[in-house]
Design a protein around this motif. Structure first.
Motif, PDB file in Angstrom:
ATOM      1  N   LYS A  40      40.012  34.459   1.563  1.00 20.58           N
ATOM      2  CA  LYS A  40      38.805  34.504   2.412  1.00 20.58           C
ATOM      3  C   LYS A  40      39.077  35.319   3.671  1.00 20.58           C
ATOM      4  O   LYS A  40      38.220  36.042   4.154  1.00 20.58           O
ATOM      5  N   MET A  41      40.292  35.150   4.213  1.00 20.99           N
ATOM      6  CA  MET A  41      40.632  35.903   5.421  1.00 20.99           C
ATOM      7  C   MET A  41      40.473  37.397   5.145  1.00 20.99           C
ATOM      8  O   MET A  41      39.915  38.139   5.937  1.00 20.99           O
ATOM      9  N   ASP A  48      43.008  45.019  10.193  1.00 18.11           N
ATOM     10  CA  ASP A  48      44.022  44.818  11.253  1.00 18.11           C
ATOM     11  C   ASP A  48      44.050  43.365  11.723  1.00 18.11           C
ATOM     12  O   ASP A  48      45.111  42.812  12.003  1.00 18.11           O
ATOM     13  N   VAL A  49      42.892  42.723  11.770  1.00 21.62           N
ATOM     14  CA  VAL A  49      42.850  41.310  12.176  1.00 21.62           C
ATOM     15  C   VAL A  49      43.539  40.451  11.106  1.00 21.62           C
ATOM     16  O   VAL A  49      44.332  39.547  11.418  1.00 21.62           O
ATOM     17  N   LYS A  52      47.236  40.765  11.520  1.00 25.58           N
ATOM     18  CA  LYS A  52      47.756  39.986  12.653  1.00 25.58           C
ATOM     19  C   LYS A  52      47.793  38.491  12.340  1.00 25.58           C
ATOM     20  O   LYS A  52      48.726  37.790  12.710  1.00 25.58           O
ATOM     21  N   LEU A  53      46.746  38.028  11.671  1.00 26.02           N
ATOM     22  CA  LEU A  53      46.697  36.600  11.352  1.00 26.02           C
ATOM     23  C   LEU A  53      47.795  36.226  10.347  1.00 26.02           C
ATOM     24  O   LEU A  53      48.468  35.202  10.511  1.00 26.02           O
ATOM     25  N   THR A  54      48.011  37.046   9.345  1.00 23.70           N
ATOM     26  CA  THR A  54      49.065  36.708   8.372  1.00 23.70           C
ATOM     27  C   THR A  54      50.449  36.767   9.044  1.00 23.70           C
ATOM     28  O   THR A  54      51.323  35.985   8.701  1.00 23.70           O
ATOM     29  N   GLU A  55      50.609  37.665  10.015  1.00 27.14           N
ATOM     30  CA  GLU A  55      51.854  37.697  10.778  1.00 27.14           C
ATOM     31  C   GLU A  55      52.045  36.374  11.519  1.00 27.14           C
ATOM     32  O   GLU A  55      53.131  35.796  11.560  1.00 27.14           O
ATOM     33  N   LYS A  70      37.851  37.555  16.953  1.00 27.80           N
ATOM     34  CA  LYS A  70      37.416  38.147  15.676  1.00 27.80           C
ATOM     35  C   LYS A  70      37.643  37.185  14.509  1.00 27.80           C
ATOM     36  O   LYS A  70      36.838  37.119  13.578  1.00 27.80           O
ATOM     37  N   ILE A  71      38.743  36.437  14.586  1.00 28.64           N
ATOM     38  CA  ILE A  71      39.001  35.449  13.519  1.00 28.64           C
ATOM     39  C   ILE A  71      37.909  34.388  13.530  1.00 28.64           C
ATOM     40  O   ILE A  71      37.375  34.003  12.488  1.00 28.64           O
TER      41      ILE A  71
END
Ligand code: ADP
Ligand code: MG
Length: 728
Positions: A40-41, A48-49, A52-55, A70-71
């Motif tokens: 879903k992400m 790019d978001v 960053k979130l998976t990082e 943005k998330i």
């Protein structure tokens, strides 16, 4: 009044299974449909978001506010599409369940309508005015501020109409007020320490995960019967009730066929769990009648624990849809098995190596032995603390009380692994051949490759090795697993750090690395030998033996909690960064207070039931016997009447003695509570409840259960064990 019992028994007996229709498609079509997972992400966030979130998820890299914004927007879009109207920060306060305060997405738009809002700020942090959650005095009511902060490592999900964001719960002054915050810290601590130790065996490991696979046991009781048992409704267990003539003697419930009403309940439970991304896998009957278990495939510890908390919530909710109540209490019924939550725990690397499983090469096997010995050393050193981590007023009935196995932590390894460790401890350098080029045989002929037989099981061990993991079995069915796992992770982290210091010291004084490792392992295996026990952990002999070995054998729960505050525990938590001394003190205050309150409630409920259910009924039945005796006298000669009424006179007397005893004890109970309640110190108060109140509850129960056997069944108001346990 007794009519009520027969009515509820009848209605419970007549209930039919409620058919459940699964969603269209196969399980994989809807698995995780209510979770904002990576899929879903990817769909709802820009590239790019998403990156960053998976990082942030995979490597704990902090997120900046612009990204969070943005998330939040992406999450909101997804949640609204799924029909959610509210959002909440979902957290685990020290009360053992979960907490949430729902806010609607909708806000006035200033033009007479509403607009759905969910900002990055709301996603990241909220202030639940949570002064009523236990804090052990960290936040007094004047400064009742704590906040919840987003834990991106556990995905957001939708429950009913609400988007739930998993969060930690922290005081404004920084102390944790929940289980998740210290659990996350312990996971990080064990990651760091284990990665360092892994590097002795290869440099490619970057991360070590702790894994948890829980097995949740529970009882189901028909809700009509439940409602007619105030003790079940208010305390989660039966405070009285004579054993059913049949219970688990025939061993016919375990793995027996699942009754259809229960089957439908389980089906719906699994569907809902799968939608929430919980990989539930096994379901079966347990040993006791009306006792069941479910277990998922193991996952990363933090996520697995969130999933367990969700499952407990789902169990409660879905049981009601099928006319059941679920009992998560560790010992709802006397005389039959209680419920636990086995915590299958292991470590594994980001390169896919399970660290608690033997490998194929000598080096892999040395790594395996290294981790096993370090775990044993940690468990040995902190056995009292680990016991404290699973202790509670409710779990005490399952561990350490009258009919329960002793409250002692020990580890079963099975004959093969035991032989390896015995050999290691006894061996001298020269006969322990570890040169890298040669086959690592552990010097046991015939075992070039370790193969641990996983059928070699011992059900009585509180911390058993089962082939590729340790099974911490002492955890209670109602507990938040986090409480136990944060101690285990921290203890193993501390031990691995010390191990590395010792090994490095030997290496710098000229030893070859693998020899240095074996040297330290040999010493550690010897030092921790006392924790290893493959015999019957439930036996009386083990109690005496464990005491001799210096293991902690304390049985009083409030005293067991002292283990959190010993110098070695404080050092453990502070050196690993998991908790501060202040947090430990505060948490113990909460533990003692909760202990006291649980017993206090039980005492009140039992006192009430004794006085307004049991004594009146027993007296009424006794009166009918007395009436009979008088009437016999009218009908027969004095001698004949005497003979004919002898047995009834015995029962009349028996009832009188027992009701007098119950009344006296109930009065004493009130007095003892008055005295205990005046004690200011939480620890002392809990000790008083343990020492003075608990034994009186047991004594009263004993006589009530005897009365249940003699009083006319037609008059008895409370559903009996044979009804509670066998109707489904
Ligand atoms: P049993 O009842 O025989 O103990 P179950 O199959 O009911 O076993 O449950 C075992 C649990 O242990 C499952 O949740 C399973 O995923 C988990 N498990 C298996 N291997 C590991 C491992 N290496 N680490 C952690 N948990 C594991
Ligand atoms: Mg198990």
């Amino acid at each position: 009044m007794a009519k009520l019992r027969f009515n509820v028994v009848e209605s419970a007996f007549k209930k039919k299974a409620k058919d459940v229709t699964p969603p269209a498609g196969t399980t994989s079509d809807y698995f995780g449909s209510l979770v904002f997972n990576k899929e879903k992400m990817f769909k709802y966030l820009s590239t790019d978001v998403y990156a960053k979130l998976t990082e942030a998820i995979d490597n704990s890299v902090p997120l900046d506010h612009a990204t969070a914004e943005k998330i939040a927007a992406g999450m909101k879009t997804w949640a609204l599409e799924k029909g959610a109207t509210h959002y909440t920060h979902w957290f685990h306060p020290l009360t053992e369940g979960t907490a949430e305060k729902h806010d609607a997405f909708a806000e006035p738009d200033g033009k007479g309508g509403v607009i759905e809002r969910f900002s990055g700020k709301l996603l990241i942090q909220q202030e639940p005015d949570a002064s009523s959650f236990p804090s052990g005095g960290i936040r007094n009511t004047f400064e009742a501020r704590g906040y919840t902060a987003w834990d991106p490592s556990s995905p957001a999900f939708i429950m009913d109409d609400t988007l739930c964001v998993p969060t930690v719960f922290i005081a404004y002054t920084g102390e944790s007020l929940d289980y998740k915050a210290p659990l996350l810290k312990s996971i990080e601590a064990v990651n760091k320490a284990a990665v360092d130790v892994c590097h002795y065996f290869g440099k490619d490991v970057k991360k070590v995960y702790s894994y948890l696979g829980w097995e949740q046991e529970y009882f189901l009781v028909d809700e009509d019967l439940f409602a007619a048992r105030p003790d079940l409704a208010l305390t989660g267990r039966t405070l009285m009730g004579h054993e059913s003539s049949k219970n688990q003697q025939l061993d016919d419930h375990y793995f027996g066929s699942i009754p259809s009403r229960v089957q439908q309940f389980m089906k719906e439970l699994e569907i809902e769990a799968w939608k929430l991304g919980i990989p539930v896998k096994t379901r079966h009957n347990e040993v006791a009648p009306n006792q069941f278990e479910l277990a998922p495939v193991f996952e990363e510890c933090n996520l697995a624990n969130d999933h367990n908390l969700l499952i407990m919530a789902l169990l409660r909710k879905i049981a009601r849809r099928h006319g059941f109540r679920v009992l998560l209490h560790e010992k709802p019924f006397k005389g039959i098995n209680g419920s636990g939550k086995h915590n299958n725990w292991s470590l594994g690397t980001d390169t896919g190596i399970p660290l608690m499983a033997p490998g194929k090469t000598p080096k892999e096997n040395l790594r395996f032995i290294t981790f096993v010995v370090n775990v044993l050393k940690a468990v040995h050193r902190h056995n009292a603390l680990l016991k404290a981590s699973i202790s509670s007023a409710t779990n005490a009935h399952r561990l350490g009380a009258n009919e329960a196995p002793p409250a002692i932590i020990s580890s079963f390894l099975g004959s093969q692994l035991s032989a390896v460790l015995d050999h290691l401890a006894k061996s001298e350098n020269e006969d322990f051949n570890l040169a890298e080029k040669q086959a690592f045989q552990l010097d046991i002929t015939g075992i070039p490759q370790l193969f641990i037989d996983n059928t070699d099981r011992n059900r009585t061990s509180s911390f058993a090795f089962t082939g590729n993991r340790f099974e911490f079995r002492a955890v209670g069915s109602s507990a938040n697993c986090g409480g136990a796992l944060l101690v285990l992770n921290a203890a193993v982290a501390e031990q691995l750090k010390e191990f590395k210091i010792e090994v490095d010291k030997k290496i710098s004084s000229g030893k070859k690395p693998l020899d240095a490792i074996v040297d330290v392992l040999r010493k550690d295996a010897k030092e921790s030998a006392a924790i290893r026990f493959d015999g019957n952990g439930y036996s009386e002999a083990w109690k005496a033996e464990a005491l001799k070995r210096g293991l902690d054998c304390e049985t009083s729960v409030p005293v067991i909690f002292d283990a959190y505050l010993t110098p070695s525990s404080v050092k453990l938590f502070e050196s690993t960064g998991v908790m501060t001394h202040k947090e430990l003190e505060a948490r113990n205050e909460v533990k003692w207070e909760v202990y006291t309150k649980k017993i206090q409630i039980e005492a009140r409920v039992l006192g009430d039931l004794a006085m307004n259910h049991i004594i009146p009924i027993a007296t009424r039945y006794q009166t009918s016997l007395i009436d009979n005796v008088y009437k016999l006298r009218a009908l027969f000669s004095e001698d004949e009447a005497k003979r004919l009424s002898a047995k009834n006179l015995e029962i009349i007397k028996d009832i009188a003695e027992r009701t007098i005893f119950i009344k006296e004890k109930a009065d004493e109970l009130v007095e003892a509570r008055k005295i205990a309640n005046k004690i200011e110190d939480e620890r002392e108060k809990a000790v008083a409840y343990h020492d003075e109140i608990v034994p009186k509850l047991e004594a009263i129960r004993y006589h009530i259960d005897k009365l249940e056997l003699v009083v006319d069944d037609q008059m008895w108001t409370l559903p009996k064990y044979r009804e509670l346990l066998f109707i489904r």
